[in-house]
Motif scaffolding. Structure first.
Motif, short mmCIF file in Angstrom:
data_model
loop_
_atom_site.label_atom_id
_atom_site.label_comp_id
_atom_site.label_asym_id
_atom_site.label_seq_id
_atom_site.Cartn_x
_atom_site.Cartn_y
_atom_site.Cartn_z
N ALA A 170 1.16 -1.30 -0.16
CA ALA A 170 -0.23 -0.12 0.00
C ALA A 170 0.32 1.39 0.27
N GLN A 171 2.32 1.23 1.02
CA GLN A 171 3.00 2.34 0.90
C GLN A 171 3.06 2.58 -0.55
N LEU A 172 3.82 1.51 -1.06
CA LEU A 172 4.19 1.23 -2.59
C LEU A 172 3.96 2.47 -3.59
N ASN A 173 2.60 1.69 -3.10
CA ASN A 173 1.53 2.19 -4.30
C ASN A 173 1.33 3.68 -4.52
N ALA A 174 1.53 4.13 -2.30
CA ALA A 174 0.97 5.51 -2.74
C ALA A 174 2.16 6.21 -2.92
N SER A 175 3.34 5.78 -2.62
CA SER A 175 4.63 6.29 -2.74
C SER A 175 4.88 6.32 -4.81
N TYR A 176 3.99 5.63 -5.68
CA TYR A 176 4.11 5.94 -6.69
C TYR A 176 3.26 6.45 -7.50
N ARG A 177 1.33 6.64 -6.98
CA ARG A 177 1.07 7.70 -7.05
C ARG A 177 1.63 9.29 -6.68
N ARG A 178 2.39 9.11 -6.09
CA ARG A 178 2.65 10.51 -5.39
C ARG A 178 3.85 10.78 -6.55
N GLU A 179 4.43 9.88 -6.60
CA GLU A 179 5.58 10.32 -7.77
C GLU A 179 5.18 10.20 -8.91
N ARG A 180 3.99 9.64 -9.58
CA ARG A 180 3.12 10.19 -10.81
C ARG A 180 2.74 11.36 -11.13
N ALA A 181 2.32 11.58 -9.76
CA ALA A 181 1.41 12.69 -10.50
C ALA A 181 2.42 14.19 -9.25
N GLU A 182 3.33 13.83 -8.77
CA GLU A 182 4.54 15.08 -8.70
C GLU A 182 5.26 14.86 -10.64
N ALA A 183 5.63 13.86 -11.16
CA ALA A 183 5.96 14.09 -12.09
C ALA A 183 5.19 14.25 -13.30
N ASP A 184 3.42 13.89 -13.14
CA ASP A 184 2.60 14.81 -13.92
C ASP A 184 2.21 16.69 -13.56
N GLU A 185 2.74 16.46 -12.83
CA GLU A 185 2.85 18.51 -12.15
C GLU A 185 4.03 18.90 -12.79
N ARG A 186 5.09 18.08 -13.41
CA ARG A 186 5.92 18.32 -13.10
C ARG A 186 5.64 19.01 -15.05
#
Length: 728
Positions: A74-90
């Motif tokens: 769950a933590q890995l998935n959350a971290s991935y979603r956050r990083e993906r969101a940040e990458a999308d935001e960037r």
């Protein structure tokens, strides 16, 4: 799972799971074996219990492992979603920045934390001189000179570290030459607010900067012009009275020309009222306050020349409205020009009066058109009305006397062609009444065309009627005088002939009886001298003396008549040498006498050497004779002066004479001393006077009875002559 848990890295999560599992397994083995030993003593039961314990361990560890792995996933998935969101935001931010950059006319770029370009728009790429794709991943050293790149990077690092936006001017060498940019730089942040790079927007302000520089230069130039121009400038603000009338002016600004012209210091004038810095200016007849006040109120500019009684200066003034209740004034001190104009006016008036007095008229001839401008006197001397008279070259030619016309026009043409240095000619000009007036015309060329053709000539006409009449009268007088001179010359010639006859008679006819008287008396004395009784011999002696004296008188009379006869020569005569020679001769003739002699050097004159020698010998002989009875005789020959003319004097300390009888000195045969005191016949000084007068000179005598005498002669100077004074 709680989505708000802090993000966990995969390696960290796996480590935690392994640690939890090891701890749980260790504790289970340790505690369960001890518990089973206490609970069961029967081995079979212990085996069964151990099997149950083992399956329980498997079940529990499986459940625990499931829970831990699930949480980790769950933590890995959350971290991935956050990083993906940040990458999308960037990506969205970068895409947005790229979209903005693409459409912008400014240079836009983004860099990572190492200063490498992440984004470069086309404008920035154009200035850098490389394609945008070639710039990505490279830093400023790949584009700009080392010094400029280092400066850019230092600014980027400062922005990255401070997290603040900065705006600076950057002067860079670009592919389009040196340019000036207004660069705004700020930090690039992710959604968590973490700075991961910098962005920049650079606007090319080279033209604006150049315009600003030109403006600054222009302002400096005009400020310098304003401060240094000779023309004074002052900006006034109007002070109004209760009824709105101008009552004073406040000096808002002024230049150095104002200070120089008015004599006021700028520091004392600016900010002050005019009546304070120039007390009494409100009473000046020029009404400066009222004039400038009306300009400020009405906006009507004024241009005028006026003098200030308060300042004693004359100004050329330009006044205009500079704003509400403000008047700007430029003014120039024209006192010198006004004085010059007044002097010119006075000079012209004096010239006009002089022309009137001299009977002169002026003309101004246009040689191209033949038009002539003339003064009133020009018209008046010809009998015309100055108000209506119109002169032309053709009219002037027509009024020339027929006998003078050809010669006058020939002279004018020769002057205009440069064959004569001056135009000066006399002619007769017909007057309004039909008579003829003699005119002296003089002129001078004043203007020429580019090819040297004469264009304008100025000159004067002088009425010389009276001069011509005087010349005619003079010619008549000269003719009469010539006749009289011829008549007098004939008379003088006859007189000279009579004098020659008289001299001959004196020298021959009178001497014959004297020789007979002398011979007979001498024969009588020789033949019968012994038989002569009483006074007879004395009488014979007196006859001899009388004959001798008569002979001396005849000799003196002949010498006097011949002393100034003949042509008067102009020799250079050294009187100093001549005096020394005569004194030497006298000393040799009387070696027993001791006379102190002083002769000044350099006594040189122009004249007839024969006549001047006779005159000087007579003066020196007299001085020698009349010092005969003096104990310590002195004779001086020195420079002197007679009636303002420099000359020569012969002075002595002998017998002298009474000035009351000085008038008799130069008369023939007149003597002031007895014959037994100083022998002579009285002809010497008369001879000297005649010689001096023949030279056009003067003679003067000064004496004191018993103390000596001084006789001075002076001759007129010839050109280049400096008189008989010694040069030393």
């Amino acid at each position: 799972m709680n989505s708000n848990l802090p993000p966990t890295r995969p390696s960290q999560g796996a480590l935690r799971v392994a640690l939890v599992y090891a701890v749980f397994a260790g504790l289970w083995i340790l505690l369960s074996d001890r518990a089973m030993g206490f609970l069961f003593s029967d081995p079979e039961t212990l085996v069964k219990a151990s099997m149950v314990k083992g399956w329980a361990f498997v079940a529990v560890t499986t459940l625990l492992l499931y829970v831990l792995v699930r949480r980790l996933v769950a933590q890995l998935n959350a971290s991935y979603r956050r990083e993906r969101a940040e990458a999308d935001e960037r990506q969205r931010a970068t895409q947005l920045l790229a979209a903005i950059a693409k459409s912008s006319s400014d240079a836009i770029f983004a860099k990572d934390d190492q200063g490498r370009y992440l984004l470069v728009n086309n404008v920035a790429a154009r200035y850098m001189g490389k394609p945008a794709d070639d710039l990505l991943g490279r830093d400023d050293h790949a584009v700009f000179p080392a010094g400029q790149a280092a400066l850019i990077q230092s600014i980027d690092r400062r922005v990255f570290a401070s997290g603040r936006v900065e705006t600076n001017e950057e002067r860079l060498d670009t592919a389009e030459g040196e340019r000036v940019f207004l660069a705004t730089k700020g930090p690039l942040r992710d959604t968590q607010g973490q700075t991961f790079g910098t962005f920049g927007i650079s606007r090319d302000i080279s033209e604006r900067k150049a315009a600003e520089d030109r403006l600054v230069e222009s302002e400096a130039r005009y400020r310098s012009l304003f401060e240094n121009m000779n023309t004074g400038f002052v900006l006034f603000e109007l002070v109004q009275g209760d009824r709105g009338e101008p009552v004073d002016l406040v000096v808002l600004a002024a230049n150095q020309g104002f200070a120089t012209t008015t004599g006021l210091a700028l520091g004392d004038a600016i900010g002050q009222r005019l009546t304070q810095v120039l007390p009494g200016i409100e009473k000046d007849a020029a009404d400066w306050i009222g004039t400038y006040g009306r300009v400020a109120l009405t906006g009507t500019p004024q241009l005028f020349e006026m003098g200030s009684e308060r300042l004693g200066v004359y100004y050329s003034v330009s006044a205009f409205r500079a704003g509400p209740n403000q008047c700007a004034v430029t003014f120039l001190d024209i006192t010198g020009r006004r004085r010059t104009e007044q002097a010119l006016h006075d000079s012209e008036e004096r010239l006009r009066l002089a022309l009137v007095a001299a009977k002169q008229g002026m003309y101004d001839l246009n040689l191209e058109t033949g038009a002539v401008m003339v003064s009133p006197e020009y018209a008046s001397m010809l009998g015309h009305d100055p108000q209506t008279f119109q002169e032309t070259y053709a009219g002037w030619r027509a009024r020339l006397h027929p006998d003078d016309r050809d010669e006058v026009l020939k002279t004018l043409d020769a002057y205009l062609d440069g064959r004569l240095p001056d135009y000066r000619v006399e002619f007769r000009l017909r007057t309004r009444e039909g008579g003829w007036k003699w005119i002296l015309s003089m002129g001078k060329l004043q203007e020429w065309s580019a090819d040297g053709k004469p264009l304008r000539m100025l000159g004067t006409h002088t009425d010389i009627d009276a001069i011509k009449a005087a010349e005619a009268a003079l010619r008549e007088v000269n003719a009469t005088l010539e006749a009289r001179v011829a008549e007098r010359t004939a008379e003088l010639t006859a007189a000279n002939q009579e004098l020659e006859t008289f001299s001959y008679a004196v020298s021959h006819d009178l001497r014959a009886p004297l020789r007979a008287m002398s011979g007979y008396s001498q024969a009588l004395l020789e033949d019968h001298g012994a038989s002569l009784q009483g006074q007879a011999k004395v009488y014979l002696d007196q006859i001899g003396l009388a004959v001798h004296k008569m002979s001396d008188l005849i000799d003196g009379l002949l010498f006097l008549s011949r002393s100034t006869r003949g042509e008067l020569r102009q020799d250079r005569v050294d009187l100093s040498a001549m005096a020394r020679r005569r004194l030497s001769e006298l000393a040799e003739a009387e070696p027993g006498r001791s006379v102190a002699v002083e002769v000044e050097d350099g006594l040189v004159v122009q004249g007839d050497e024969r006549m001047l020698a006779s005159a000087l010998d007579n003066l020196i002989d007299n001085a020698w004779k009349y010092t005969g009875a003096t104990a310590a005789p002195t004779i001086r020959v020195h420079a002197g002066e007679v009636s303002g003319l420099r000359g020569i004097c012969v002075s002595d300390n002998g017998a002298g004479f009474d000035m009351g009888h000085a008038g008799r000195l130069f008369k023939p045969f007149q003597r002031l001393h007895r014959q037994d005191e100083f022998p002579g016949i009285g002809i010497g000084l008369a001879t000297v006077q005649r010689i001096v007068h023949r030279h056009g000179g003067e003679i003067a005598a000064h004496g004191t009875l018993g103390q000596g005498a001084s006789f001075c002669i002076a001759l007129p100077l010839l050109p280049g002559d400096h008189g008989p004074l010694p040069s030393g």
